[in-house]
Design a protein around this motif. Structure first.
Motif, short mmCIF file in Angstrom:
data_model
loop_
_atom_site.label_atom_id
_atom_site.label_comp_id
_atom_site.label_asym_id
_atom_site.label_seq_id
_atom_site.Cartn_x
_atom_site.Cartn_y
_atom_site.Cartn_z
N LEU A 1 0.83 -1.21 0.00
CA LEU A 1 0.00 0.00 0.00
C LEU A 1 0.86 1.26 0.00
CD1 LEU A 1 -3.07 -0.94 1.98
CD2 LEU A 1 -2.98 1.34 0.98
N ASN A 2 0.39 2.26 -0.71
CA ASN A 2 1.15 3.51 -0.75
C ASN A 2 0.46 4.60 0.07
OD1 ASN A 2 3.23 2.61 -2.48
ND2 ASN A 2 1.83 2.80 -4.23
N ALA A 3 1.25 5.27 0.88
CA ALA A 3 0.71 6.39 1.65
C ALA A 3 0.46 7.58 0.74
CB ALA A 3 1.69 6.76 2.76
N ILE A 4 1.33 7.73 -0.25
CA ILE A 4 1.23 8.83 -1.21
C ILE A 4 1.37 8.27 -2.63
CG2 ILE A 4 2.32 10.98 -2.03
CD1 ILE A 4 1.52 11.48 0.77
N GLU A 5 0.48 8.69 -3.52
CA GLU A 5 0.60 8.35 -4.93
C GLU A 5 0.44 9.62 -5.76
OE1 GLU A 5 -1.15 3.78 -4.78
OE2 GLU A 5 -2.18 5.31 -5.98
N VAL A 6 1.49 9.94 -6.49
CA VAL A 6 1.50 11.16 -7.29
C VAL A 6 1.65 10.77 -8.75
CG1 VAL A 6 2.88 13.21 -7.81
CG2 VAL A 6 2.38 12.63 -5.43
N ARG A 7 0.81 11.33 -9.61
CA ARG A 7 0.87 11.01 -11.03
C ARG A 7 0.92 12.27 -11.89
NH1 ARG A 7 2.00 7.22 -8.97
NH2 ARG A 7 1.18 5.12 -8.98
N SER A 8 1.88 12.30 -12.79
CA SER A 8 1.97 13.37 -13.81
C SER A 8 1.82 14.76 -13.21
CB SER A 8 0.90 13.19 -14.89
OG SER A 8 0.91 11.88 -15.38
N LEU A 9 2.46 14.96 -12.07
CA LEU A 9 2.28 16.23 -11.35
C LEU A 9 3.11 17.35 -12.00
CD1 LEU A 9 1.05 17.71 -8.91
CD2 LEU A 9 3.07 17.00 -7.60
N VAL A 10 2.39 18.39 -12.39
CA VAL A 10 3.03 19.55 -13.01
C VAL A 10 2.70 20.80 -12.19
CG1 VAL A 10 3.03 21.07 -15.05
CG2 VAL A 10 2.91 18.58 -15.35
N LYS A 11 3.72 21.62 -11.96
CA LYS A 11 3.47 22.94 -11.37
C LYS A 11 4.22 24.00 -12.15
CE LYS A 11 2.35 26.33 -8.73
NZ LYS A 11 0.95 26.80 -8.65
N THR A 12 3.45 24.92 -12.70
CA THR A 12 4.04 26.08 -13.35
C THR A 12 3.64 27.32 -12.55
OG1 THR A 12 3.92 25.01 -15.50
CG2 THR A 12 4.18 27.40 -15.50
N TYR A 13 4.65 28.03 -12.04
CA TYR A 13 4.37 29.31 -11.38
C TYR A 13 4.16 30.36 -12.45
CZ TYR A 13 6.04 27.28 -6.94
OH TYR A 13 6.20 26.52 -5.82
N ALA A 14 3.13 31.17 -12.29
CA ALA A 14 2.83 32.21 -13.27
C ALA A 14 3.96 33.25 -13.31
CB ALA A 14 1.51 32.88 -12.91
N ALA A 15 4.07 33.90 -14.44
CA ALA A 15 5.04 34.99 -14.57
C ALA A 15 4.62 36.16 -13.67
CB ALA A 15 5.10 35.44 -16.02
N THR A 16 5.60 36.85 -13.14
CA THR A 16 5.31 38.08 -12.41
C THR A 16 5.98 39.23 -13.16
OG1 THR A 16 7.31 37.99 -11.06
CG2 THR A 16 5.37 36.82 -10.22
N GLY A 17 5.85 40.44 -12.63
CA GLY A 17 6.50 41.58 -13.26
C GLY A 17 7.99 41.36 -13.48
N ARG A 18 8.63 40.72 -12.49
CA ARG A 18 10.09 40.56 -12.54
C ARG A 18 10.54 39.24 -13.14
NH1 ARG A 18 10.52 40.59 -6.69
NH2 ARG A 18 8.27 40.55 -6.92
N GLU A 19 9.71 38.16 -12.92
CA GLU A 19 10.16 36.81 -13.28
C GLU A 19 9.27 36.23 -14.38
OE1 GLU A 19 12.58 35.00 -11.66
OE2 GLU A 19 13.04 36.39 -10.01
N PRO A 20 9.87 35.48 -15.33
CA PRO A 20 9.05 34.77 -16.30
C PRO A 20 8.38 33.57 -15.63
CG PRO A 20 11.36 34.19 -16.59
CD PRO A 20 11.31 35.24 -15.51
N ALA A 21 7.41 32.96 -16.30
CA ALA A 21 6.77 31.75 -15.77
C ALA A 21 7.83 30.68 -15.57
CB ALA A 21 5.69 31.26 -16.73
N LYS A 22 7.62 29.84 -14.54
CA LYS A 22 8.63 28.84 -14.20
C LYS A 22 7.94 27.50 -13.94
CE LYS A 22 12.33 26.95 -12.53
NZ LYS A 22 13.68 26.85 -13.07
N THR A 23 8.31 26.47 -14.68
CA THR A 23 7.76 25.14 -14.43
C THR A 23 8.67 24.42 -13.43
OG1 THR A 23 6.68 25.03 -16.58
CG2 THR A 23 7.07 22.95 -15.48
N ALA A 24 8.21 24.35 -12.19
CA ALA A 24 9.02 23.81 -11.10
C ALA A 24 8.93 22.29 -11.02
CB ALA A 24 8.62 24.44 -9.78
N LEU A 25 7.78 21.72 -11.47
CA LEU A 25 7.61 20.26 -11.51
C LEU A 25 7.12 19.86 -12.89
CD1 LEU A 25 5.82 19.69 -8.04
CD2 LEU A 25 8.27 19.48 -8.54
N LYS A 26 7.85 18.94 -13.53
CA LYS A 26 7.61 18.66 -14.95
C LYS A 26 6.98 17.29 -15.18
CE LYS A 26 11.65 21.49 -16.06
NZ LYS A 26 13.09 21.44 -16.37
#
Ligand code: ADP
Ligand code: ADP
Length: 229
Positions: A1-26
Motif C-alpha cells: 500500500l502507498n501512503a502517497i501516490e502522485v501522477r503526472s504532477l506539473v506545477k508552473t508558477y505564473a510569470a510576475t513583473g520581474r520573473e518569467p513563468a517557471k515550471t518547477a515540476l515537470k
C-alpha cells in the motif's frame, strides 16, 4: 500500500513583473510506500518545496493527481488533508501565540476531540510542557522546531512531511530531530523528508527519490541507490 501516490504532477508558477513563468515540476510520478521513511533529495531549486507544499495543500498544482492515504486531493480534499502533517522549513511562528494557543487553534482547525488535552499531551511529547505559556520570542531555535513538529502532529496524521528538518541545525539538535523522527516512524507514521545532504538521506531513509530540475531522476531503496553512486 502507498501512503502517497502522485501522477503526472506539473506545477508552473505564473510569470510576475520581474520573473518569467517557471515550471518547477515537470510531470512527476512518485509512490511513497506506507511505513517508509522516504527521502526527497535534490539541490536547491530542484522543486522539493514545491512538491511538498502541493502535498500539504499550500500550493495548487497545475495538473496531475495526488492521492494521500488513498484520498484524492481533488475528490476528498478534507480527508486527504487530515492524513498529512507538514513541518515547514522556516521557523516562522506568530509572536502573539503561545505554544499552547498555537496547538489549540491547530487542533480546532482539524476538529481534534479534546483539543486542550491533546495540545498539552503533544507539547509534553516534544519536551515543551514547561513552555506551554511562554511567548515565541523566548523560545530557542530548537524549541521552535520542536513546536512546529508538535503542530504538524496534533491531529495524528498518518504521514508526516519535514522540509529540510536539519538545515542550519547543529549536530546535537540534528541528532535529536533524527531520534524523534525515528520514534514517530516506530509508532507507525510514514515519514517524508527533504534534504540536500546525501548523508542525511542515507542515515535516515529506507527509500530515496532524487529530484532535479523538476524531474525525478532516480527512486529506489537506499542500499541499491548507494551502490550505484
Ligand atoms: P527546492 O525546494 O528544491 O529548493 P523549490 O520548489 O523551492 O525548490 O523551487 C523550484 C523552482 O521553482 C525554483 O526555480 C524556484 O525559483 C521556483 N519557485 C519556487 N517558488 C516559487 C514561487 N512562489 N513563484 C515563482 N517561482 C517559484
Ligand atoms: P535548544 O536550546 O532547543 O537545543 P538552541 O536554540 O540552543 O536550541 O539551538 C540549537 C542550535 O540550533 C544552535 O546552536 C544553532 O546553531 C542551531 N540553529 C541555528 N539556526 C537554527 C534554526 N533556524 N533552527 C534550528 N536550529 C538552529
Amino acid at each position: 500500500l502507498n501512503a502517497i501516490e502522485v501522477r503526472s504532477l506539473v506545477k508552473t508558477y505564473a510569470a510576475t513583473g520581474r520573473e518569467p513563468a517557471k515550471t518547477a515540476l515537470k510531470g512527476i510520478d512518485l509512490d511513497v510506500p506506507t511505513g517508509s521513511i522516504f527521502g526527497l533529495l535534490g539541490p536547491n531549486g530542484a522543486g522539493k518545496s514545491t512538491f511538498i507544499n502541493i502535498l500539504a495543500g499550500l500550493v495548487t498544482k497545475t495538473s496531475g493527481s495526488v492521492r494521500i492515504w488513498g484520498f484524492d486531493q481533488d475528490v476528498n480534499p478534507r480527508q486527504s488533508r487530515a492524513a498529512i502533517g507538514v513541518v515547514p522549513q522556516e521557523l516562522n511562528i506568530d509572536p502573539f501565540f503561545t505554544p499552547f494557543d498555537l496547538l489549540e487553534v491547530q487542533a480546532g482547525l482539524y476538529g481534534v476531540p479534546k483539543a486542550r488535552r491533546r495540545s498539552m499531551e503533544i507539547l509534553t511529547r516534544v519536551g515543551l510542557a514547561d513552555k506551554a505559556r511562554a511567548y515565541p520570542r523566548t523560545l530557542s531555535g530548537g524549541m521552535r522546531r520542536r513546536l512546529l513538529v508538535a503542530k504538524a502532529m496534533v491531529h495524528e496524521p498518518a504521514v508526516l512531511v519535514l522540509d529540510e528538518p536539519t538545515a542550519g541545525v547543529d549536530i546535537e539538535l540534528r541528532q535529536m530531530m533524527w531520534d524523534y523522527v525515528r520514534e514517530l516512524h516506530a509508532a507507525g507514521t510514514t515519514v517524508i523528508l527533504t534534504t540536500h545532504y546525501l548523508e542525511e538521506a542515507e542515515a535516515m531513509c529506507d527509500r530515496i527519490a532524487i529530484i532535479n530540475h523538476g524531474e525525478v531522476v532516480a527512486c529506489e531503496e537506499t542500499p541499491s541507490l548507494l551502490s550505484r553512486i
